[in-house]
Structure formats: C-alpha cells, structure tokens
Design an enzyme around this catalytic site. Structure first.
Site, short mmCIF file in Angstrom:
data_model
loop_
_atom_site.label_atom_id
_atom_site.label_comp_id
_atom_site.label_asym_id
_atom_site.label_seq_id
_atom_site.Cartn_x
_atom_site.Cartn_y
_atom_site.Cartn_z
N LYS A 130 0.72 -1.28 0.07
CA LYS A 130 0.11 -0.22 -0.05
C LYS A 130 0.99 1.22 -0.13
O LYS A 130 0.33 2.27 -0.43
CB LYS A 130 -1.07 -0.05 1.21
N LYS A 212 -7.36 -9.23 -7.95
CA LYS A 212 -8.68 -9.11 -7.19
C LYS A 212 -9.64 -7.97 -7.59
O LYS A 212 -9.06 -6.95 -7.77
CB LYS A 212 -8.15 -9.23 -5.62
N LYS A 215 -12.60 -2.38 -4.33
CA LYS A 215 -13.68 -1.26 -4.65
C LYS A 215 -12.59 0.09 -4.88
O LYS A 215 -13.28 1.08 -5.18
CB LYS A 215 -14.20 -1.03 -3.30
#
Ligand code: ATP
Ligand code: LTN
Length: 344
Positions: A130, A212, A215
C-alpha cells in the site's frame, strides 16, 4: 458434567449453556462496495449471524490512512453502513457501528502502539504494497494501521476474526499484541484467531483476472453493489474472456473461471450442473445468464439500500444504536487496560 469436581478439589464451573463465540469484522469505506466484497465477505457474515455473537464495524479511521476527500468519506461511510444492512446484516441480531463513533478505539490504539515493537510492524507485507514506491511519503497512520486493527479486535474480547487471506498477518499481530500485553500486565485480552474461508471465494477483476476485484480499482474492473442493471449487463458483456469456446471450470483459463465462480456463488449450483447447463452454448448466452443472476441478486439489496438512504434520520438512529450496544464492553476493556498500565 457440571457437578464434576476439578482436580484442584474446587467444583468445576458449570459449562455455560451454548455461549456463542464472538466474531468481529471490519470493512473500510474506501469506495463503493463490490460484488467481490459481497461474495467473499458480507453474505457470509449475514449467513452466520445466528452462529456467532457478531460485531461488524465500518472502519472509517482506517480509511484515512490514505488520502480521502472529506465529503466522499462522509458519504461512503453512510453508504457502506446502509449497504451492509441492505445486504443482510441485521441490527437486531448483530451490533453494527461506525468505528469513529467510539473514541475507545483510538485510545486503546495509543496504549497498544506503546507495547508493539516496530520490528513487528516492519514485517507487515500489506504496508509494503500500500505504501507504494516512495515509502518515506506513506503516513505514519498507514504504518501503524495493524495496531488500530488490533485495538478494534481486542476492545471487544473477540474470539474469531473472519477475514480474507490478505488480513491473516494482521490478525496474528493482534494475537501477538494481546499475548504480549497479557504477559506483562496479567490476563486482560482474549487472544483472537483468524477465521479464513476456504479458497474459491476470491473474485477477480473483470478486466484483468490476475488482480482481485477491489472497490478502489478502475470502473470496469468491478461491479458495485449499487450499479444499475444496465451497467451490470454492460460490464459483464465486456468482461475479458479467452479465445476458447467451452464454458468449463478450468483454473488455467482465469477469466471464464472467475465468471463461472461468480455464477456458482450466486446460484449455489455445483460446477458439474453449471457446465452441463452451458454445454454447447457460447460466451454470449452464458454472460447474459450471469448478468440476469447478478441483477436479480442485487435488486432487493438495492431496494433496501435506497429506502435506508432516503431516511437519514433512521439511518442515524441505527448507527447510534449500534454504537450504544457495543459501548459498555469497549468501556470496560479500556478501563481495565488504563488501570493495568497505571494511567488510572
Ligand atoms: P480496498 O480496495 O479498499 O483495498 P477491497 O475491496 O479490496 O478494499 P476490503 O475492504 O479490504 O476490500 O475487504 C473487505 C472484505 O471483503 C474482506 O473480508 C475481504 O477479504 C473481502 N473481499 C474484498 N475483495 C474481495 C474479492 N475480490 N473477493 C472476495 N472477497 C473480497
Ligand atoms: N484491515 C481490514 C479491515 C479491518 C478489520 C478490522 C477486519 C479493520 N479493522 C478488524 C477485521 C477486524 C481490511 O482491510 N479488510
């Protein structure tokens, strides 16, 4: 059994009648929830509400570890809360609340920050992903995020944490932090364990089946739970496939495998039954059938969602009731922690 005598000579405690294990799970309002969140997490949380003592949390404090637009964050938090209920989480059977409505999470985080070795945080693989290229620019909040997650879990004396494989390391850290605190200050926290669902539950992106469905991905990569039927049909029609024709569950053909996995998850049919249904048929027919199933699954969710969003006062009341239900437990845990550490 309850009348037996323990080896110490003391009467054994009566086995408490069917005490349910407590589970806690969180989901961040970092975008509009997707069909991946629904298939991989939300629908299982909903289905298992009678098995466990359930706490579900919209983790808005986690969302700000990366930059968020304030108005969007405010909206996403309400939207996610409403969608969790619309998708089947039942406020009568579960406690559902917003993380920042409970100041105990941030207070416990500070205490846990102070007993967590930085070496443990340096091993967290999600931070490396991240934080991206320039790690020096990532926020301190993103770095210590697993400690906030540990506080979420430990505040409620949680037994099990239903999460995806990617979060297993964070739940193990929560367990290590609990164990370390218990060793230093005496038994305080339940040491939680991750509850990981077997494989097959991972829904991949529609335009790149190696990633994957997420959102925070690009628009055509996911189906949002609030997508209109026309948008759903279009996204599925455009979804990547391959140059072969047969409609079979073959892991070496990840794009069609992913679409079939969605079909299987939503219909509950066996792989053989699905393959038989589409034997001799083409992608077009299969995709149309898949779109019908997705639209039909989401339609009642969307209706309930709309009703909840159209009544902001009732939604506010549900959020307040959810927090009120978990508050006594959070306060009790925090008070014990502050006393043990010498802050009270
Ligand atoms: P973000 O894009 O913000 O990282 P996300 O959509 O990847 O979010 P999370 O909020 O990290 O999802 O996850 C919430 C829950 O949904 C977790 O339990 C996670 O395992 C599950 N989940 C997320 N994406 C998928 C997916 N594609 N397939 C199955 N389960 C998923
Ligand atoms: N980090 C998790 C969300 C999350 C969570 C939690 C999950 C925050 N706190 C506590 C389980 C328990 C994620 O990114 N999916």
């Amino acid at each position: 059994m309850s009348t037996s005598t323990a080896p110490t000579g003391k009467p054994a405690k009566a086995a408490s009648p069917a005490k349910r294990e407590r589970v806690f799970s969180g989901i961040a309002p970092s975008g509009t929830p997707t069909l991946g969140n629904y298939i991989g997490a939300i629908r299982h949380w909903a289905a298992e509400q009678d098995i466990y003592d359930n706490i579900f949390c919209v983790v808005d404090l986690h969302a700000i570890t990366v930059p968020q637009d304030p108005a969007e964050l405010r909206f996403n938090t309400r939207q996610l809360y409403a969608l969790l209920i619309a998708a089947g989480l039942d406020p009568a059977r579960s406690s559902i609340f917003v993380q920042s409505h409970m100041h105990e999470h941030t207070e416990l985080t500070w205490v846990l920050d102070c007993i967590t070795p930085t070496g443990w945080l340096n091993r967290m693989t999600q931070f490396k992903v991240k934080a991206g290229e320039d790690r020096e620019l990532a926020s301190a909040g993103l770095y210590t995020y697993p400690v906030l997650m540990a506080a979420d879990i430990l505040l409620y004396q949680t037994d099990g944490v239903p999460v995806g494989e990617d979060q297993k390391q964070h739940v193990e850290l929560a367990r290590d932090v609990a164990n370390s605190f218990n060793n230093r200050f005496g038994e305080t926290f339940v040491e939680p364990r991750p509850i990981i669902r077997e494989v097959g539950a991972r829904i991949m992106s529609l335009d790149d089946p190696s990633k994957k469905m997420s959102k925070s991905g690009s628009d055509n990569s996911y189906i949002a739970l609030i997508d209109e039927p026309a948008a759903i049909r279009k996204k599925i029609a455009r979804a990547t496939t391959d140059s072969e024709r047969t409609i079979v569950f073959d892991e070496n053909r990840p794009a069609i495998f992913n679409l079939l996995t969605i079909y299987q998850a939503l219909t509950g049919q066996s792989q053989q039954a699905i393959e038989a249904e589409f034997a001799g048929k083409g992608y077009k027919e299969f995709k149309a059938a898949l779109a019908d199933i997705v639209v039909a699954t989401l339609e009642p969710v969307q209706q309930r969602y709309k009703a909840l969003m159209d009544d902001p006062a009732s939604l506010d009341a549900l959020m307040a009731e959810g927090a009120a239900k978990v508050r006594p437990l959070a306060q009790a845990t925090l008070r014990t922690v502050l006393e043990k550490v010498g802050l009270r």
